[in-house]
Design a protein around this motif. Structure first.
Motif, mmCIF file in Angstrom:
data_model
loop_
_atom_site.group_PDB
_atom_site.id
_atom_site.type_symbol
_atom_site.label_atom_id
_atom_site.label_comp_id
_atom_site.label_asym_id
_atom_site.label_seq_id
_atom_site.Cartn_x
_atom_site.Cartn_y
_atom_site.Cartn_z
ATOM 1 N N LEU A 68 0.687 -1.269 0.081
ATOM 2 C CA LEU A 68 0.244 -0.080 -0.143
ATOM 3 C C LEU A 68 1.084 1.433 -0.010
ATOM 4 C CD1 LEU A 68 -2.639 -0.923 3.048
ATOM 5 C CD2 LEU A 68 -2.975 -0.674 -0.116
ATOM 6 N N LEU A 69 0.775 1.950 -0.856
ATOM 7 C CA LEU A 69 1.623 3.287 -1.098
ATOM 8 C C LEU A 69 0.156 4.595 -1.165
ATOM 9 C CD1 LEU A 69 4.215 1.859 -3.490
ATOM 10 C CD2 LEU A 69 4.192 2.193 -1.074
ATOM 11 N N GLY A 70 1.179 5.592 -0.516
ATOM 12 C CA GLY A 70 0.389 6.747 -0.728
ATOM 13 C C GLY A 70 0.634 7.845 0.024
ATOM 14 N N GLU A 71 0.797 9.016 -0.329
ATOM 15 C CA GLU A 71 0.896 10.685 0.670
ATOM 16 C C GLU A 71 -0.157 10.261 2.040
ATOM 17 O OE1 GLU A 71 0.837 14.437 -0.987
ATOM 18 O OE2 GLU A 71 -0.943 14.733 0.096
ATOM 19 N N GLY A 72 0.805 10.306 3.119
ATOM 20 C CA GLY A 72 0.531 10.590 4.144
ATOM 21 C C GLY A 72 -1.032 10.947 4.754
ATOM 22 N N ARG A 73 -1.764 10.090 5.655
ATOM 23 C CA ARG A 73 -3.076 10.943 6.025
ATOM 24 C C ARG A 73 -4.203 10.024 4.485
ATOM 25 N NH1 ARG A 73 -2.723 9.834 10.450
ATOM 26 N NH2 ARG A 73 -4.199 11.198 11.029
ATOM 27 N N VAL A 74 -3.282 9.444 3.989
ATOM 28 C CA VAL A 74 -4.960 9.247 2.823
ATOM 29 C C VAL A 74 -5.788 8.047 2.914
ATOM 30 C CG1 VAL A 74 -3.887 9.759 0.830
ATOM 31 C CG2 VAL A 74 -3.427 7.399 1.725
ATOM 32 N N GLY A 75 -4.911 7.541 3.861
ATOM 33 C CA GLY A 75 -5.753 6.480 4.670
ATOM 34 C C GLY A 75 -5.452 5.120 4.260
ATOM 35 N N LYS A 76 -3.932 4.861 4.138
ATOM 36 C CA LYS A 76 -3.730 3.265 3.761
ATOM 37 C C LYS A 76 -3.897 2.238 4.516
ATOM 38 C CE LYS A 76 0.114 5.267 3.171
ATOM 39 N NZ LYS A 76 -0.119 6.542 3.450
ATOM 40 N N THR A 77 -3.679 2.405 6.446
ATOM 41 C CA THR A 77 -3.424 1.816 7.337
ATOM 42 C C THR A 77 -5.343 1.515 7.815
ATOM 43 O OG1 THR A 77 -1.897 3.130 8.327
ATOM 44 C CG2 THR A 77 -3.496 1.369 10.219
ATOM 45 N N SER A 78 -6.256 2.495 7.651
ATOM 46 C CA SER A 78 -7.542 2.207 7.840
ATOM 47 C C SER A 78 -7.883 1.893 6.400
ATOM 48 C CB SER A 78 -8.122 3.662 7.651
ATOM 49 O OG SER A 78 -7.581 4.653 8.083
ATOM 50 N N ILE A 79 -7.404 1.342 5.202
ATOM 51 C CA ILE A 79 -7.642 0.633 4.596
ATOM 52 C C ILE A 79 -7.471 -0.559 4.396
ATOM 53 C CG2 ILE A 79 -7.297 -0.426 2.100
ATOM 54 C CD1 ILE A 79 -7.473 2.484 1.282
ATOM 55 N N LEU A 80 -6.597 -1.279 5.257
ATOM 56 C CA LEU A 80 -5.943 -2.740 6.095
ATOM 57 C C LEU A 80 -6.896 -2.883 7.149
ATOM 58 C CD1 LEU A 80 -3.232 -4.386 5.761
ATOM 59 C CD2 LEU A 80 -2.340 -3.301 7.333
ATOM 60 N N PHE A 81 -7.261 -2.050 7.985
ATOM 61 C CA PHE A 81 -7.469 -2.760 9.095
ATOM 62 C C PHE A 81 -9.286 -3.079 8.949
ATOM 63 C CE2 PHE A 81 -5.263 -1.692 13.168
ATOM 64 C CZ PHE A 81 -4.082 -2.381 12.664
ATOM 65 N N ARG A 82 -9.499 -1.949 8.299
ATOM 66 C CA ARG A 82 -10.896 -2.419 7.202
ATOM 67 C C ARG A 82 -11.334 -4.066 6.756
ATOM 68 N NH1 ARG A 82 -15.735 -1.799 8.949
ATOM 69 N NH2 ARG A 82 -16.491 0.501 8.976
ATOM 70 N N TYR A 83 -10.157 -3.994 6.292
ATOM 71 C CA TYR A 83 -10.616 -5.205 4.513
ATOM 72 C C TYR A 83 -9.866 -6.208 5.683
ATOM 73 C CZ TYR A 83 -9.094 -7.562 0.555
ATOM 74 O OH TYR A 83 -9.245 -9.399 0.050
#
Ligand code: GTP
Length: 166
Positions: free
Chosen positions: A7-22
């Motif tokens: 998962l790559l992208g700027e800070g705060r875009v929601g990468k960790t949140s996507i991982l936890f939700r998924y």
């Protein structure tokens, strides 16, 4: 089959949140910034083929950019995340795409996720531009919301399918 997704992208875009939700079906309004990369596994089945996905979360803050290659070098696929309410975060997706294609090669499967679609009213990123861009680089594009659990299953399924076919 074991497949690695980064998962790559700027800070705060929601990468960790996507991982936890998924993976865990959890969401936190006050999710802290990632300082150290980590991964979680999930088994997916696409078209009768089972695969174990290791999904790596990376730190998006610019000061961590140089660590990128450590995580994407041996990745089968990348999910590039931007925040639909933040134009700069989409510019960063273009940078990641260029970097991945140059360093990993044309083979890496790429999906782009426009996250925080629950904040559609604050959208800054032009839909037409994004879709044209995704098409031009051979990436699939999905709208997602880690908050409302939208689009994530579809997005990871598409990415897994692309990686399996490679
Ligand atoms: P870094 O670790 O700094 O790279 O950030 P990140 O990309 O991992 O973002 P993170 O998951 O930490 O989320 C940043 C903030 O956005 C948090 O406050 C989340 O609660 C919020 N957030 C994440 N996804 C969504 C979403 O789909 N909708 C809304 N409204 N907020 C979200």
């Amino acid at each position: 089959m074991r497949l690695k997704v980064v998962l790559l992208g700027e800070g705060r875009v929601g990468k960790t949140s996507i991982l936890f939700r998924y993976i865990r079906n959890e969401f936190q309004e006050k999710q802290q910034s990632t300082l150290q990369a980590s991964y979680m596994d999930k088994t997916v089945e696409v078209g009768g083929t089972k695969a174990s996905l290791s999904v790596w979360d990376t730190a998006g803050q610019e000061r961590f950019h140089a660590l990128g290659p450590i995580y994407y070098r041996d990745a089968d696929g990348a999910l590039l995340v931007y925040d639909i309410t933040d134009g700069d975060s989409f510019v960063k997706v273009k940078k990641w795409t260029k970097e991945l294609r140059k360093i990993v090669g044309p083979d890496i499967s790429i999906c782009i996720a426009g996250n925080k679609i629950d904040l559609e009213r604050n959208r800054q990123v032009n839909e037409k531009e994004v879709l044209e861009y995704a098409k031009s680089v051979g990436a699939s594009h999905f709208y997602t919301s880690a908050k409302q659990n939208l689009g994530l299953e579809e997005c990871f399924k598409e990415l897994a399918g692309k990686m399996i076919k490679r």
